[in-house]
Design an enzyme around this catalytic site. Structure first.
Site, mmCIF file in Angstrom:
data_model
loop_
_atom_site.group_PDB
_atom_site.id
_atom_site.type_symbol
_atom_site.label_atom_id
_atom_site.label_comp_id
_atom_site.label_asym_id
_atom_site.label_seq_id
_atom_site.Cartn_x
_atom_site.Cartn_y
_atom_site.Cartn_z
ATOM 1 N N GLU A 36 0.464 1.006 -10.963
ATOM 2 C CA GLU A 36 1.180 -0.079 -11.632
ATOM 3 C C GLU A 36 0.217 -0.920 -12.454
ATOM 4 O O GLU A 36 -0.964 -1.078 -12.096
ATOM 5 C CB GLU A 36 1.890 -0.965 -10.604
ATOM 6 C CG GLU A 36 3.038 -0.267 -9.890
ATOM 7 C CD GLU A 36 3.822 -1.214 -9.002
ATOM 8 O OE1 GLU A 36 3.826 -2.442 -9.290
ATOM 9 O OE2 GLU A 36 4.429 -0.749 -8.024
ATOM 10 N N ASP B 220 -2.004 10.068 -1.333
ATOM 11 C CA ASP B 220 -0.624 9.738 -1.705
ATOM 12 C C ASP B 220 -0.566 8.779 -2.891
ATOM 13 O O ASP B 220 0.169 7.803 -2.873
ATOM 14 C CB ASP B 220 0.082 9.126 -0.491
ATOM 15 C CG ASP B 220 1.578 8.958 -0.720
ATOM 16 O OD1 ASP B 220 2.180 9.818 -1.365
ATOM 17 O OD2 ASP B 220 2.139 7.952 -0.246
ATOM 18 N N LEU C 299 2.738 -10.150 -4.906
ATOM 19 C CA LEU C 299 2.378 -10.504 -6.281
ATOM 20 C C LEU C 299 3.480 -11.370 -6.872
ATOM 21 O O LEU C 299 4.587 -11.437 -6.313
ATOM 22 C CB LEU C 299 2.198 -9.227 -7.104
ATOM 23 C CG LEU C 299 1.024 -8.337 -6.688
ATOM 24 C CD1 LEU C 299 1.065 -7.013 -7.448
ATOM 25 C CD2 LEU C 299 -0.302 -9.039 -6.916
ATOM 26 N N SER D 243 0.526 -8.255 3.687
ATOM 27 C CA SER D 243 -0.016 -8.158 2.330
ATOM 28 C C SER D 243 0.640 -9.222 1.461
ATOM 29 O O SER D 243 1.871 -9.326 1.416
ATOM 30 C CB SER D 243 0.255 -6.776 1.730
ATOM 31 O OG SER D 243 -0.241 -5.756 2.550
#
Length: 532
Positions: free
Chosen positions: A408, A403, A337, A334
């Site tokens: 964010e 979950d 950021l 992934s």
């Protein structure tokens, strides 16, 4: 007298006829006209798509359609019969926006370059120190070739983040970034920052969650791109055991990959790019790490496979290790950021968070009017925050992810920003079960964005169909097949259930109350105080 009675009778009949026309026949005619011109009922549902007029009309700026407003219902030969290509060529996926204002971009180019040049200089200083230490100890240090490229795909990805999404629909940096993560050589491996924060402060005997389920690594590529590696924990056709609570479920690398593709198909674009990759964990992880803590958890199993485990993050035991075959291990990568120092973001508790104990229950689970209370609280009482929560619940319901305890946002955009859909590895665990409680924000609030609804309806049509376009999209990943056929069919089943919930809401409250425009400007806490 008879004439007067006849006159009264005729007047009464005319009044009844007029009422029937106004209250019964006219609304039906309007519905037929509204549903016949541009949208179809899509499948067996009797609920038609909202008209394109007013679709996703933002109050922050004006959208214009790139092409005709008429929906294409035939296969476009230009895309070779590709359902995914036709979907992305559809007018609903070609809504053009004017150039973003500077304040609507997360990062400014000069600022970002200066930030990363400093990180490159720090890396070079550290490498010089490692060489000196290696020479002093007569140790051979293998140093891979590294190059900082100002035009790198990961930098373009960071610069493309805006107030509305992580990337634009046609951003060429995204496919380039996926290719880079799939093949680029790795120069460093380490634990992730959140795992480092836990290290040394956890009592492993008092934590419910088994450790190895959360083992992940931060990998740095030769052009200084950074990606999070989540290793394979179970086979594609394995399902979550019936006795597992959601908070002890496995984290699945293929769920992370599939979640990125689903997020892109839904046109949310709130999941960072994810690609599958097979790593040689000896040559591409162990031999490039400079962290002794990570090197110390590698071992060779009795089957002669190379394995590693988490070192006192949750449970400090080798039985929770992941192993290669003998060195090869597949997983998801992934894209990271931007760093928190240059692009701060905050984590906020999800109002519909679940209880993480064996017996506890949250208020939303027992109070059907819970959303009425949430609507009174800042920042959910104006703007898009609550609508974005509902988007997130729809996304999680499709994946089966229970979950979602936090979300964010980037602090720069404040209440106008989108929610990041991070950490999706607990999705796609049970293809035969549809956990309706995940949809609680939608079922309790009875609100949905117009743009979200029309795209969901579009994905029920035979020429697109969510399971089919997901299958086609996932074929481009190196770890194909990413999802088994039962999981793809579950997406179509769950999509129909979402639309049934919307139909029930509309029957109860009316279309105007349920279907809302996008990008409604929110009020700040100060503005609301002044208004009062």
């Amino acid at each position: 007298m008879m004439r007067r009675d006849r006159l009264v009778l005729v007047a009464t009949l005319m009044a009844i006829l007029s009422a029937d026309l106004y209250f019964i026949l006219l609304p039906k005619l309007r519905s037929i006209v509204r549903g016949s011109g541009q949208f179809c009922s899509c499948g067996h549902s009797n609920f038609t798509l909202p008209t394109l007029e007013g679709l996703a009309t933002p109050q922050l700026f004006n959208w214009t359609l790139a092409s005709t407003l008429t929906l294409a219902t035939t296969t476009d030969p230009a895309h070779g019969g590709s359902k995914l290509g036709n979907l992305f060529a559809h007018p609903l996926y070609n809504i053009q926006t004017p150039p973003l204002e500077p304040e609507e971009k997360l990062l400014e180019g000069k600022q970002l370059m200066e930030y990363y040049r400093k990180k490159v200089s720090r890396w070079e200083r550290n490498m010089k120190l490692y060489r000196e230490l290696a020479a002093a100890s007569n140790t051979t240090l293998t140093q891979p070739k590294v190059t900082f490229d100002p035009d790198a795909s990961w930098l373009k990805f960071h610069l493309g983040i805006s107030r509305y999404a992580l990337y634009s629909r046609d951003d060429p940096a995204i496919p380039r970034l996926l290719e880079d993560m799939e093949s680029m050589s790795i120069i460093n491996a380490d634990y992730t920052d959140d795992e480092k924060a836990l290290k040394g402060s956890c009592d492993c005997t008092k934590v419910v969650k088994p450790s190895g389920h959360h083992l992940k690594l931060a990998l740095k590529m030769k052009n200084f791109a950074k990606a999070m590696f989540k290793p394979m924990r179970q086979q594609r056709d394995d399902v979550t055991p019936e006795d597992f609570f959601y908070f002890v479920d496995f984290q699945r690398h293929n769920a992370e990959i599939a979640a990125f593709h689903l997020d892109r198909i839904l046109d949310f674009r709130r999941v960072p790019p994810v690609a599958g990759r097979v790593l040689n964990i000896t040559g591409e992880v162990l031999q490039v790490t400079h962290t002794e803590d990570l090197r110390s958890v590698f071992f060779t199993s009795p089957a002669k496979n190379t394995c590693f485990f988490a070192k006192c993050l949750y449970v400090c035991k080798t039985e929770y290790a992941v192993c290669g075959n003998p060195d090869l291990l597949e997983g998801s990568l992934s894209a990271y950021l931007p760093g928190l120092s240059v692009a701060p973001r905050i984590s906020i508790p999800n109002p519909w968070t679940r209880s993480y104990t064996f017996t506890g229950r949250e208020e939303w689970e027992v109070n059907p009017f819970y959303c009425d209370n949430i609507k009174q609280l800042y920042p959910y009482n104006s703007g898009n925050r609550l609508l974005n929560i509902i988007d997130m619940s729809i996304f999680d319901f499709l994946t089966g992810n229970m979950d979602r305890h936090h979300y964010e946002i980037f602090t720069k955009f404040g209440d106008e920003g989108f929610l990041l859909h991070l950490d999706n590895a607990r999705g796609f665990g049970k293809h035969s079960q549809d956990e309706m409680s995940i949809l609680a924000p939608l079922t309790q609030c009875c609100m949905i964005k117009r743009s979200t609804l029309v795209r969901l309806q579009l994905l029920t049509r035979p020429e697109f169909r969510l399971g089919d376009v997901m299958s086609e999209s996932l074929r481009g990943d190196p770890l194909h097949p990413v999802l088994t056929e039962p999981h793809l069919r579950a997406l179509d089943r769950r999509l129909q259930k979402i639309l049934r919930v919307v139909r029930r809401c509309i029957r109860r409250l009316g279309e105007d109350e349920v279907i809302t425009k996008d990008f409604v400007r929110s009020q700040s806490a100060t503005e609301m105080t002044e208004t009062r």
